[in-house]
Design a protein around this motif. Structure first.
Motif, short mmCIF file in Angstrom:
data_model
loop_
_atom_site.label_atom_id
_atom_site.label_comp_id
_atom_site.label_asym_id
_atom_site.label_seq_id
_atom_site.Cartn_x
_atom_site.Cartn_y
_atom_site.Cartn_z
N LYS A 123 45.83 55.47 43.44
CA LYS A 123 47.00 55.65 42.61
C LYS A 123 48.05 56.47 43.35
O LYS A 123 47.74 57.52 43.93
CB LYS A 123 46.63 56.35 41.29
N GLU A 143 50.12 45.27 37.78
CA GLU A 143 48.92 45.94 37.29
C GLU A 143 48.69 45.72 35.80
O GLU A 143 47.81 46.35 35.21
CB GLU A 143 49.02 47.44 37.58
N LEU A 146 45.22 42.61 33.84
CA LEU A 146 44.45 42.12 34.99
C LEU A 146 43.08 41.57 34.59
O LEU A 146 42.39 42.15 33.76
CB LEU A 146 44.26 43.23 36.02
N LYS A 165 42.35 39.40 41.76
CA LYS A 165 42.90 39.95 40.52
C LYS A 165 43.99 39.00 40.01
O LYS A 165 44.95 38.75 40.72
CB LYS A 165 43.47 41.34 40.75
#
Length: 279
Positions: A123, A143, A146, A165
């Motif tokens: 992050k 993000e 997902l 993803k």
């Protein structure tokens, strides 16, 4: 992508949106350098940090060799000295090859402790406060919603373990093993937006292919849940198509095998016609 620069405790600099990406041949390189110099000027005298968002960086927004070398010439030395950290966000396979090709020019950055690659699983907030990041909305959207598929295999001349993803706007293929970029051990994150996906084909229950615009060879993957992955990708591709204005028709790419032999024969015969309209 045109980098977004941030400095803690000072006034915000406007975020760079996707449409503002540097495009080779469309944006004057010297003006870009001038813009960056003016943007950084208030921070030269004090320590500052830079965030470089490489989301979807590729051939269309690369710096040509002569332009890349110019960056290192025009920047004042003290501007480099006061950079405490440069955070690299979403490094991908193309960036790795680009840095290899320009290894001689980038020797000074190789192994630098001030160069920090943010892992796909990491992050940016661990280094920069959330309200100071100001990442583009398109980057943040990656993000959202997902669906994760671990332990996949990307088939190529050298097979690699990856995670897949599928988000609301794109497919991300993240390496499961680190590779070397500028002397550092890095995870790569390749991003393919729904608008770039031309075809997705389920080969069998354990294998599927993904055809991406402007890439000659389809990507091939193996996973135990191939059908679920394919359906998820079809869903975001279909949703993107439905979101497009009716005035913009979506045409399936025509390949040579799709053209009937008779029609092809007529076209070839008419090429030799003396009538320009018929040709």
């Amino acid at each position: 992508m045109l980098p977004a620069f941030r400095r803690h405790f000072l006034e915000d600099i406007p975020a760079v949106e996707p449409d503002d990406r540097f495009k080779t041949g469309q944006i004057n390189g010297d003006l870009l350098i001038y813009h960056v110099l003016l943007t950084l000027k208030p921070y030269y005298a004090k320590p500052y940090e830079i965030v470089v968002d490489l989301t979807h960086a590729g051939p269309s927004n690369r710096f040509k060799t002569d332009f890349l070398s110019k960056w290192f010439v025009v920047f004042p030395g003290f501007a480099y000295e006061n950079v405490t950290a440069v955070y690299i966000y979403n490094c991908n396979s193309w960036v790795r090859e680009y840095t290899k090709y320009h290894e001689r020019l980038l020797t000074g950055l190789k192994g630098s402790k001030r160069l920090i690659f943010i892992d796909p699983s990491g992050k940016l907030a661990e280094h920069i406060e959330h309200d100071q990041q100001k990442l583009p909305a398109a980057t943040l959207a990656l993000e959202e919603d997902l669906k994760l598929f671990h332990n996949a295999l990307k088939l190529a001349h050298k097979d690699t373990k990856v995670s897949i993803k599928v988000g609301s706007t794109a497919v991300q293929v993240t390496s499961a093993e680190r590779t070397r970029v500028l002397g550092q051990s890095v995870f790569l994150n390749d991003i393919y937006y729904a608008s770039e996906i031309e075809e997705i084909c389920l080969v069998d229950e354990n294998q599927f292919t993904l055809t991406i615009a402007n890439q000659g060879t389809p990507l091939t993957f193996m996973h135990q849940e191939c059908e679920a992955i394919v359906q998820s990708i079809i869903h975001i591709r279909t949703r993107w198509e439905l979101s497009q204005p009716d005035s913009i028709p979506q045409h399936t790419k025509i390949r040579p095998k799709d053209v009937p032999g008779t029609l092809l024969n007529i076209a070839l015969l008419n090429l030799g016609s003396s009538d320009p309209s018929l040709r």
